[in-house]
Scaffold this motif. Structure first.
Motif, mmCIF file in Angstrom:
data_model
loop_
_atom_site.group_PDB
_atom_site.id
_atom_site.type_symbol
_atom_site.label_atom_id
_atom_site.label_comp_id
_atom_site.label_asym_id
_atom_site.label_seq_id
_atom_site.Cartn_x
_atom_site.Cartn_y
_atom_site.Cartn_z
ATOM 1 N N SER A 74 33.303 46.852 76.948
ATOM 2 C CA SER A 74 32.893 47.817 77.967
ATOM 3 C C SER A 74 31.442 48.212 77.735
ATOM 4 C CB SER A 74 33.808 49.039 77.892
ATOM 5 O OG SER A 74 33.442 49.990 78.845
ATOM 6 N N GLY A 75 30.696 48.345 78.809
ATOM 7 C CA GLY A 75 29.306 48.763 78.712
ATOM 8 C C GLY A 75 28.326 47.638 78.447
ATOM 9 N N THR A 109 33.384 49.672 84.630
ATOM 10 C CA THR A 109 33.634 51.106 84.508
ATOM 11 C C THR A 109 32.424 51.866 83.961
ATOM 12 O OG1 THR A 109 34.590 50.769 82.317
ATOM 13 C CG2 THR A 109 36.123 50.809 84.195
ATOM 14 N N LYS A 110 31.558 51.192 83.252
ATOM 15 C CA LYS A 110 30.353 51.839 82.726
ATOM 16 C C LYS A 110 29.094 51.312 83.418
ATOM 17 C CE LYS A 110 32.169 53.114 78.251
ATOM 18 N NZ LYS A 110 31.999 53.053 76.806
#
Length: 143
Positions: A74-75, A109-110
């Motif tokens: 993530s990210g 999501t990020k």
């Protein structure tokens, strides 16, 4: 592929690589979680064999977006490199342009996004390479 991979920091906390070979059908060579060290990736690259068949670039991009990010952190930005050797003959709903537009519009999501590189060899069509790559074309397209 092997030369490019040698230049990357391939590790569980660094670069991760997944490979999908496509033609009239898709074949997952390996996913992100299947190898996180340079030696494993070099071995996997050496084991790839060319399968041939029709070119379905749009379908492959859609398949990759839906199936190839397992194990992605993530990210972390995503990079998709599409290598093609001919004109894509997808259906009207799977064209390379439509599929790449869906991929470029995706946000994680990020806020992660997908940067699209297009590499053409042999009988690849430059206009299709330009359609599927991120902009500017002179940075993200190689023929």
């Amino acid at each position: 592929m092997a030369d490019v991979a040698k230049r990357l920091d391939i590790s569980s906390n660094g670069v991760r690589i997944a490979v999908l070979q496509y033609s009239s059908r898709t074949n997952v060579e390996w996913k992100l979680a299947d190898g996180s060290d340079a030696a494993t990736i070099q071995s996997k690259i050496s084991a790839i064999t060319y399968r041939g068949g029709g070119t379905r670039t749009g379908r492959a991009i859609d398949y990759a977006m839906a199936n190839m990010w397992d194990g992605a952190r993530s990210g972390v930005p995503r990079v998709m490199i599409t290598v093609t050797d001919g004109r894509s003959y997808d259906s009207s709903t799977e064209t390379p342009l439509l599929a790449s537009n869906r991929a470029k519009a995706w946000r994680g999501t990020k806020g992660e996004k997908v940067t699209m590189y297009a590499i053409g060899v042999a009988r690849a069509v430059l206009s299709q390479l330009n359609e599927i790559s991120s902009d500017p074309d002179d940075k993200y397209v190689v023929f």
